[in-house]
Design an enzyme around this catalytic site. Structure first.
Site, PDB file in Angstrom:
ATOM      1  N   ASP A  35      55.182 -17.302 -32.162  1.00 19.82           N
ATOM      2  CA  ASP A  35      54.328 -16.183 -31.763  1.00 19.82           C
ATOM      3  C   ASP A  35      54.447 -14.984 -32.698  1.00 19.82           C
ATOM      4  O   ASP A  35      55.370 -14.192 -32.587  1.00 19.82           O
ATOM      5  CB  ASP A  35      54.642 -15.797 -30.324  1.00 19.82           C
ATOM      6  CG  ASP A  35      54.387 -16.966 -29.395  1.00 19.82           C
ATOM      7  OD1 ASP A  35      53.229 -17.382 -29.323  1.00 19.82           O
ATOM      8  OD2 ASP A  35      55.333 -17.476 -28.806  1.00 19.82           O
ATOM      9  N   THR A  36      53.479 -14.881 -33.587  1.00 18.29           N
ATOM     10  CA  THR A  36      53.438 -13.857 -34.618  1.00 18.29           C
ATOM     11  C   THR A  36      51.975 -13.673 -35.017  1.00 18.29           C
ATOM     12  O   THR A  36      51.187 -14.598 -34.917  1.00 18.29           O
ATOM     13  CB  THR A  36      54.255 -14.316 -35.849  1.00 18.29           C
ATOM     14  OG1 THR A  36      55.622 -14.492 -35.475  1.00 18.29           O
ATOM     15  CG2 THR A  36      54.187 -13.314 -36.989  1.00 18.29           C
ATOM     16  N   VAL A  37      51.624 -12.481 -35.507  1.00 14.27           N
ATOM     17  CA  VAL A  37      50.294 -12.299 -36.087  1.00 14.27           C
ATOM     18  C   VAL A  37      50.446 -11.835 -37.521  1.00 14.27           C
ATOM     19  O   VAL A  37      51.445 -11.219 -37.902  1.00 14.27           O
ATOM     20  CB  VAL A  37      49.434 -11.296 -35.296  1.00 14.27           C
ATOM     21  CG1 VAL A  37      49.178 -11.798 -33.887  1.00 14.27           C
ATOM     22  CG2 VAL A  37      50.041  -9.907 -35.289  1.00 14.27           C
TER      23      VAL A  37
END
Length: 524
Positions: free
Chosen positions: A347-349
């Site tokens: 979970d990363t952007v």
């Protein structure tokens, strides 16, 4: 060029500016900032903060960031470490005494002080043109009005919403269930926090009512963070690290990020003639998997807080890669591969922007696991990251949990240079996979002549936990050949990571965006 008979994405070409990121609303907001006269840094910050509303499980102001940027009119690349530190009361021995081998991902012990807000405010002030009020306006608007949940976001929320605890479900779920496609996510509390930051800067976040709200939630969960820990938060400009692969120079953020792992992995792969292999064949896949096992083992031994990473030079030395390459058997998988000990997450952007003056920004932003620790503040609904789970509890390890230390991070922005000139900001999301993702993306282009979009689209693999995870794009005979070499081949439920890139050419820009996410590249 892709086959236009088949489904796929074309690269995006533009002359004035491009943003590529994982959600179209954030990409459009970044482009709007460019059209208002902002530069690439203004646009990247605007899009990144808005991604915390578009993809609230992935990132948010309770998280961290790393940034690489190349100023307009210059060839140098600069780096900013916006990752947070453990609280002053962090005590690995106390956790070991409780019988713990790792820091529980859903505990307040895993919450490091958020660093992204400090980083964004610093970069806006020192590198931006428009000021925080203009840059944060899109995120404030959408936090108040709401953003419809996109398909990939909904898929992730269906599983990771289970991590929410305390006040978390009230802020990030609907009637006790995960948000679904088309549901509108609103965050009025975060909108108010962003308004205060726009007016008063980082102190509005790290002191006063907002900090007290976060501290109350952490203390209710058994945390030992203090107001002094929050007030002491800061970011640091630092010096990037570099490696080469073919004619290109790879620029990565230094530790505590894992960018050195990507450089080491490519240094190992230099010892094999990948260009003579089938890009989707078993020989290349095997060598890449074996090299990744060795590179990640080095990472787990070395990468830590910047002040504790003592053997970085040796990790990046050519002779180290040569010794590791010699350990690879082209005809057999390692029977006892080194473990990848960092807690798994996805979970990363990532967002990249290049403007008309050719300022290039590569920015990555995360709260670690889905919804981070699952702890959210009561009044403002700030989801707290669990980056502390990236520490180890091993006594004496460089990455041992301790007061004021930054943990080893998986998130890494990247840049490519040729002839001393910045030619491509890029990034690959996906937790541990990110270093492997950087290496495969660069190899796809360098060894096999793929354009950036094709290099992103190509199927991926990653050795993890004794398994070789391979996306469905690999043919069955390739899977069988790898199984015959001793790999335990599995197909992961979710795709591996997501990537974005912008290639800078004379007179034009070329944007590429991963179809594994909801986003796009968009330019003008």
């Amino acid at each position: 060029m892709r086959d236009f008979h088949l489904p796929g994405r074309s690269p995006v070409f533009a002359g004035n500016g491009i943003c590529a990121t994982s959600h179209p609303i954030a990409a459009q907001a970044a482009l709007d900032i460019l059209k208002q006269g902002g530069n690439a840094m203004d646009a990247a910050i605007a899009g990144a903060v808005l991604l915390g509303i578009c993809e609230p499980h992935m990132c948010g102001i309770g998280g961290d960031c790393f940034v690489l940027w190349s100023p307009a009119g210059g060839d140098d690349i600069r780096a900013l470490n916006g990752s947070g530190r453990a609280c002053a009361a962090a005590d690995a021995a106390a956790l070991r005494a409780q019988g713990l081998d790792t820091i529980p991902v859903g505990s307040a012990h895993a919450v490091t002080i958020p660093g992204a807000v400090a980083g964004f405010c610093h970069l806006s002030q020192t590198q931006g043109r428009l000021g925080l009020d203009a840059v944060l306006a899109p995120a404030i608007r959408y936090a108040e009005e709401g953003v419809p949940i996109a398909p990939r976001v909904a898929q992730d929320l269906a599983t990771c919403s289970a991590a929410l605890q305390g006040h978390g479900p009230a802020h990030f779920m609907k009637d006790g269930r995960p948000l679904r496609v088309g549901d509108r996510f609103r965050a009025p509390g975060q909108a108010e926090v962003l308004r205060r930051i726009a007016q008063h800067g980082p102190d509005a976040f790290y002191t006063g009512e907002v900090a007290e709200d976060m501290l109350a939630a952490l203390h209710a969960a058994g945390g030992r963070q203090t107001a002094e820990d929050f007030a002491a938060a800061r970011c640091d400009e630092t010096v990037p690290i570099r490696g080469t692969y073919g004619p290109q120079e790879l620029v990565e953020h230094p530790p505590n990020g894992q960018g050195a792992t990507a450089i080491l992995l490519l240094n190992i792969l230099k010892h094999f003639d990948l260009a003579a292999m089938d890009p989707l064949g078993a020989r290349r896949a095997h060598l890449e998997a074996e090299a990744a096992k060795l590179a990640y083992d080095a990472r787990n031994r070395i990468v830590a807080d910047p002040d504790a990473t003592a053997r970085l030079e040796a990790m990046l030395a050519p002779e180290t890669a040569a010794r590791l390459a010699a350990l690879i058997d082209p005809a057999r998988a390692m029977t006892h591969p080194p473990p990848l000990t960092e807690a798994v997450h996805k979970d990363t952007v990532y967002i990249t922007v290049v403007d008309r003056d050719r300022m290039a920004v590569s920015l990555i932003y995360s709260i670690f696991h889905g919804f981070g620790s699952g702890i959210a503040s009561e009044k403002f609904g700030i989801a707290m990251q669990n980056r502390g789970a990236g520490f180890t509890l091993e006594k004496g390890h460089p990455n041992e949990y301790g007061p004021g230390k930054r943990p080893m991070h998986t998130i890494i922005p990247g840049m490519l240079c040729e002839g001393g000139r910045t030619v491509m900001p890029f990034g690959v999301m996906g937790g541990q996979y990110q270093s492997s993702g950087h290496a495969r993306f660069i190899s796809n282009m360098t060894d096999f002549g793929m354009d950036p979009q094709t290099a992103i689209d190509a199927p991926r693999l990653f050795p993890d936990g004794g398994e070789l995870r391979m996306e469905r794009g690999f043919a069955d005979p390739v899977r069988q050949a790898l199984a015959d070499l001793g790999h335990k081949v599995v197909t992961p439920d979710a795709p591996l990571g997501g990537a974005q890139a912008i290639r800078i050419q004379d007179g034009w820009l070329e944007g590429a965006s991963d179809p594994r996410k909801d986003g796009c590249a968009i330019g003008y």
